[in-house]
Design a protein around this motif. Sequence first.
Motif, mmCIF file in Angstrom:
data_model
loop_
_atom_site.group_PDB
_atom_site.id
_atom_site.type_symbol
_atom_site.label_atom_id
_atom_site.label_comp_id
_atom_site.label_asym_id
_atom_site.label_seq_id
_atom_site.Cartn_x
_atom_site.Cartn_y
_atom_site.Cartn_z
ATOM 1 N N VAL A 244 0.865 -1.052 -0.119
ATOM 2 C CA VAL A 244 -0.003 -0.093 -0.243
ATOM 3 C C VAL A 244 0.720 1.255 0.029
ATOM 4 C CG1 VAL A 244 -1.704 1.257 1.252
ATOM 5 C CG2 VAL A 244 -1.686 -1.489 1.112
ATOM 6 N N ASN A 245 0.702 2.040 -0.976
ATOM 7 C CA ASN A 245 1.507 3.460 -1.273
ATOM 8 C C ASN A 245 0.567 4.676 -0.494
ATOM 9 O OD1 ASN A 245 3.979 2.218 -2.200
ATOM 10 N ND2 ASN A 245 2.783 2.019 -4.151
ATOM 11 N N LYS A 246 -0.469 4.375 -0.827
ATOM 12 C CA LYS A 246 -1.320 5.613 -0.494
ATOM 13 C C LYS A 246 -2.792 5.201 0.271
ATOM 14 C CE LYS A 246 -0.543 9.320 -2.009
ATOM 15 N NZ LYS A 246 -0.325 10.461 -2.959
ATOM 16 N N GLY A 247 -2.659 4.837 1.805
ATOM 17 C CA GLY A 247 -3.668 4.415 2.604
ATOM 18 C C GLY A 247 -4.063 5.102 3.613
ATOM 19 N N ALA A 272 1.855 8.545 9.488
ATOM 20 C CA ALA A 272 1.691 9.856 10.398
ATOM 21 C C ALA A 272 0.161 9.964 10.793
ATOM 22 C CB ALA A 272 2.085 11.113 9.464
ATOM 23 N N ALA A 273 -0.053 10.674 11.890
ATOM 24 C CA ALA A 273 -1.523 11.030 12.540
ATOM 25 C C ALA A 273 -1.717 12.342 12.194
ATOM 26 C CB ALA A 273 -1.488 10.457 14.051
ATOM 27 N N ILE A 274 -2.917 12.480 12.012
ATOM 28 C CA ILE A 274 -3.590 13.892 11.928
ATOM 29 C C ILE A 274 -5.104 13.827 12.712
ATOM 30 C CG2 ILE A 274 -4.793 13.138 9.632
ATOM 31 C CD1 ILE A 274 -4.673 16.015 8.726
ATOM 32 N N HIS A 275 -5.133 14.626 13.786
ATOM 33 C CA HIS A 275 -6.273 14.888 14.387
ATOM 34 C C HIS A 275 -6.245 16.235 15.310
ATOM 35 C CE1 HIS A 275 -3.676 13.951 17.912
ATOM 36 N NE2 HIS A 275 -3.150 12.859 17.383
ATOM 37 N N GLY A 276 -7.269 16.458 16.144
ATOM 38 C CA GLY A 276 -7.324 17.940 16.439
ATOM 39 C C GLY A 276 -6.307 18.089 17.672
ATOM 40 N N LEU A 298 -1.762 7.533 6.167
ATOM 41 C CA LEU A 298 -2.185 8.663 7.080
ATOM 42 C C LEU A 298 -3.148 7.929 8.105
ATOM 43 C CD1 LEU A 298 -1.703 11.780 7.319
ATOM 44 C CD2 LEU A 298 -3.825 11.829 6.060
ATOM 45 N N VAL A 299 -3.002 8.169 9.433
ATOM 46 C CA VAL A 299 -3.811 7.433 10.304
ATOM 47 C C VAL A 299 -4.610 8.890 10.933
ATOM 48 C CG1 VAL A 299 -4.250 6.459 12.670
ATOM 49 C CG2 VAL A 299 -2.281 5.828 11.149
ATOM 50 N N ALA A 300 -6.108 8.836 10.912
ATOM 51 C CA ALA A 300 -7.074 10.097 11.361
ATOM 52 C C ALA A 300 -8.078 9.599 12.023
ATOM 53 C CB ALA A 300 -7.492 10.605 9.772
ATOM 54 N N THR A 301 -8.662 10.581 12.638
ATOM 55 C CA THR A 301 -10.007 10.610 13.276
ATOM 56 C C THR A 301 -10.916 11.221 12.338
ATOM 57 O OG1 THR A 301 -9.523 12.692 14.350
ATOM 58 C CG2 THR A 301 -9.062 10.651 15.614
ATOM 59 N N ASP A 302 -12.192 10.915 12.524
ATOM 60 C CA ASP A 302 -13.307 11.216 11.615
ATOM 61 C C ASP A 302 -13.368 12.641 11.418
ATOM 62 O OD1 ASP A 302 -14.786 8.833 10.815
ATOM 63 O OD2 ASP A 302 -15.215 8.587 12.735
ATOM 64 N N ILE A 303 -13.263 13.560 12.464
ATOM 65 C CA ILE A 303 -13.367 15.154 12.288
ATOM 66 C C ILE A 303 -12.134 15.548 11.552
ATOM 67 C CG2 ILE A 303 -13.110 16.956 13.772
ATOM 68 C CD1 ILE A 303 -15.135 16.021 15.741
ATOM 69 N N ALA A 304 -10.891 14.992 11.971
ATOM 70 C CA ALA A 304 -9.542 15.620 11.006
ATOM 71 C C ALA A 304 -10.026 15.117 9.680
ATOM 72 C CB ALA A 304 -8.416 15.051 11.751
ATOM 73 N N SER A 305 -10.502 14.092 9.183
ATOM 74 C CA SER A 305 -10.377 13.665 8.017
ATOM 75 C C SER A 305 -11.417 14.285 6.902
ATOM 76 C CB SER A 305 -10.832 12.271 7.929
ATOM 77 O OG SER A 305 -12.390 12.042 8.058
#
Length: 451
Positions: A244-247, A272-276, A298-305
């Motif tokens: 997986v190159n972009k997930g 990397a993570a992205i969240h509030g 990219l690991v994200a929560t629903d709001i940040a996504s």
Amino acid sequence: MQDFQSLGLSKKLLLAVEQEGYTTPTPVQAQAIPPLLDGRDVLGVAQTGTGKTAAFALPVLQIISRSKPQSKRHIRALVLSPTRELAAQIDERFSAYSGHLDIRHKVIFGGVKQNPQVRALQKGIDVLVATPGRLLDLIGQGYIDLGRVEFFVLDEADQMLDMGFIRDIKKVLKLLPRQRQNLLFSATMPKSIAELAASFLHNAVKVDVSPEEITVERIAQKVMFVRKADKRRLIVKIIKQERVNKGIVFTRTKHGANRLVKQLDQSGINAAAIHGNKSQGARTKALANFKTGHTSILVATDIASRGIDVNDITHVFNYDLPNEPESYVHRIGRTARAGKSGIAYGFCDESESGYLIGIQQLIGFEIDVDESHEFHFVGAIPKPGQKPGKMKTGKSGNKPKRPNRNNNKSRSKQSQNKPKSQSQSQGNNNSNRQQSPRRRRNRNRSQGNQN
């Protein structure tokens, strides 16, 4: 088949659309642009990735370009967005579409210094894209006047309410002139959003691009039943096997996102993570690295996504199944964009079977089960007749059901909100609180890290 010219757009906007590579309007664009150009209010049900930004940005630009500013520019269009990333991307679209127009626009949000934003406001702008907090802050400081706004856009309204912005929205509405054109976009239309829309939209045209229309034709969906403790090993194996190159991976909490990134890094996977809780700089960098391919996961929560708008995502992992079925549709819609195909994995542990039932009821079919992996766990499969809903408790072994930990947490929260009596500050309860305050604070904080 419609083209953009048939929607009534000006030659300069058609040129900008052509330069962006657009050929055929999306359903939401075809339905929303004509009534907006006619001056009607519009209520749109559509999610990120449907082309809704162009659906309101193009009419806004055309309407305000009909008359030139006579002296200093003032804010004529206001777009309110829930997250910094989404606000920045909306502003980028305004920049692309207004290349042949004499229009000034600016985005403002918190998490960065306000001085550059204030200087741009003082020079005069036509279109302002903002998050609620920074907008009200600068209004309070006297830098922003909304008294001559002609066009108001409320984007991602359901997310606005989920994030607790309803009071801020009502404050902004009171500051706007009565005579204006309005547009509200929301990915879902619960009663609270319908009531909000009714409070300021007038004889609105409804544009409904339902999740069923958006989802699923080009997305292969799989659900894997797995113990919670085995999820990390399962996702590592899939990412490596399928190269997986972009997930994008969705977790339910900010703490869970941070923890998973560390675990993936330990397995040699660049994530990397992205969240509030991340700073604006960290979020911008993570998203930029993901877009360029420097970061593969990219690991994200629903709001940040909600601010992630990337066309070439090949894999979506529901590492934690969402407790709101609509969120599942939003999540998997991150892949299979721009005519491409994609795959969405859902990891269902023994506490999430009720969530899976709700998701399948919403999308109208049962998701294919993949039993071929070594971590398959029959105990996570929904029971016959099981109803959709929140996490099961009791025998499932969920941590929130453990009495000692819950009692300690509830006592800790009460002690933060209420003055301690003399009896509360002594005895066993007090000694328990004093044993490990740092560990208890961290545990409470992680429990509160919901999106």
